[in-house]
Design an enzyme around this catalytic site. Structure first.
Site, PDB file in Angstrom:
ATOM      1  N   ASN A 181       0.857  -1.191   0.000  1.00 11.02           N
ATOM      2  CA  ASN A 181       0.000   0.000   0.000  1.00 11.02           C
ATOM      3  C   ASN A 181       0.887   1.233   0.000  1.00 11.02           C
ATOM      4  OD1 ASN A 181      -2.361   1.619   0.232  1.00 11.02           O
ATOM      5  ND2 ASN A 181      -2.020   1.809   2.441  1.00 11.02           N
ATOM      6  N   HIS A 241       0.682   5.218   1.320  1.00 13.16           N
ATOM      7  CA  HIS A 241      -0.101   6.125   2.158  1.00 13.16           C
ATOM      8  C   HIS A 241       0.531   7.520   2.081  1.00 13.16           C
ATOM      9  CE1 HIS A 241      -2.947   7.142   5.270  1.00 13.16           C
ATOM     10  NE2 HIS A 241      -1.992   7.834   5.845  1.00 13.16           N
ATOM     11  N   SER A 301       4.508   6.822   2.784  1.00 14.22           N
ATOM     12  CA  SER A 301       4.923   5.536   3.357  1.00 14.22           C
ATOM     13  C   SER A 301       4.447   4.432   2.419  1.00 14.22           C
ATOM     14  CB  SER A 301       4.280   5.318   4.729  1.00 14.22           C
ATOM     15  OG  SER A 301       4.604   6.372   5.611  1.00 14.22           O
ATOM     16  N   ASP A 319      -3.330   0.606   7.498  1.00  8.71           N
ATOM     17  CA  ASP A 319      -2.084   1.395   7.474  1.00  8.71           C
ATOM     18  C   ASP A 319      -1.089   0.940   8.533  1.00  8.71           C
ATOM     19  OD1 ASP A 319      -3.206   2.960   5.464  1.00  8.71           O
ATOM     20  OD2 ASP A 319      -4.088   4.349   6.898  1.00  8.71           O
TER      21      ASP A 319
HETATM   22  C1  GAR Z   1      -2.738   8.669  -3.278  1.00 10.92           C
HETATM   23  O1  GAR Z   1      -2.259   9.909  -2.799  1.00 10.92           O
HETATM   24  C2  GAR Z   1      -2.611   7.616  -2.208  1.00 10.92           C
HETATM   25  O2  GAR Z   1      -1.516   7.811  -1.374  1.00 10.92           O
HETATM   26  C3  GAR Z   1      -3.887   7.813  -1.443  1.00 10.92           C
HETATM   27  O3  GAR Z   1      -4.853   8.010  -2.456  1.00 10.92           O
HETATM   28  C4  GAR Z   1      -4.241   8.752  -3.528  1.00 10.92           C
HETATM   29  C5  GAR Z   1      -4.656   8.151  -4.845  1.00 10.92           C
HETATM   30  O4  GAR Z   1      -4.329   9.001  -5.893  1.00 10.92           O
HETATM   31  N1  GAR Z   1      -4.175   6.683  -0.629  1.00 10.92           N
HETATM   32  C6  GAR Z   1      -4.658   6.781   0.601  1.00 10.92           C
HETATM   33  O5  GAR Z   1      -4.965   7.856   1.104  1.00 10.92           O
HETATM   34  C7  GAR Z   1      -4.817   5.449   1.325  1.00 10.92           C
HETATM   35  N2  GAR Z   1      -5.139   5.638   2.704  1.00 10.92           N
HETATM   36  P1  GAR Z   1      -4.368   8.493  -7.401  1.00 10.92           P
HETATM   37  O6  GAR Z   1      -5.737   7.854  -7.646  1.00 10.92           O
HETATM   38  O7  GAR Z   1      -4.170   9.706  -8.231  1.00 10.92           O
HETATM   39  O8  GAR Z   1      -3.256   7.515  -7.567  1.00 10.92           O
END
Ligand code: GAR
Length: 190
Positions: free
Chosen positions: A104, A106, A138, A147
């Protein structure tokens, strides 16, 4: 070495998914074989269609009360799962089927600003409100808690007094795009 076949789980715009697809496009040992999504209409599905990557749309009841689509995912040959903006908790049947094979990303420096409900802008707003001096990303293995699994890589960026959740999100996204594909490659070749 066997080919690593990646299933990307994503439910948003999919900018990270796109970077991963681009990075491995001509790679003989690592291939993106499936896009898994829980949101019909999500931008990431258009990207998968444009790239001719098969998609699997998850239905909530079945994901959480059934086998977590374990058998369908296995049938694609997937041996590494990569979450890229996927917000549902991964159910135990999938975690058991893919031990240390689910990653994952984060958008903060865990263990701070993680857990249920901490995603996207909520994370950056909390970081700004707490007047943190730095934030970042992370990349970690996924376990049964949100997480929580072992961290593989963290990268940091400064948080300036003038930063807003939006400008911080841009800095963090740049870190994600820079580091996630290469970290996936590292894990794929372990
Ligand atoms: C990313 O910033 C990722 O880190 C976050 O969602 C976004 C997806 O962006 N994930 C979380 O917050 C998980 N808890 P994207 O669809 O443009 O790749």
């Amino acid at each position: 070495m066997p080919i690593t076949k990646i299933a990307i789980f994503a439910s948003g715009a999919g900018t990270n998914a796109q970077k991963i697809i681009d990075y491995f496009r001509n790679n003989e040992r690592v291939r993106v074989v499936l896009m898994v999504c829980n949101k019909p209409g999500a931008g990431v599905l258009d990207r998968a269609a444009a790239e001719k990557i098969p998609t699997l749309i998850l239905e909530k009841e079945r994901f959480f009360r059934g086998d977590g689509y374990r058998d369908e995912i296995r049938a694609t040959g997937t041996n590494l799962i990569v979450l890229a903006g996927f917000l549902w908790k991964i159910p135990s049947p999938l975690i058991q089927a893919y031990p240390k094979k689910i990653l994952n990303i984060h958008p903060a420096l865990l263990p701070k600003y993680g857990g249920k409900g901490m995603y996207g802008h909520f994370v950056h707003e909390a970081v700004i409100a707490a007047k943190e001096k730095e934030s970042g990303i992370s990349i970690h293995y996924v376990d049964d808690l949100y997480d929580h699994g072992q961290v593989i890589l963290q990268a940091k960026c400064p948080v300036e007094e003038t930063d807003t959740a939006t400008t911080l999100a841009q800095k963090v996204q740049a870190l994600e795009h820079r580091h996630y594909p290469a970290t996936i490659e590292l894990v794929a070749t372990l």
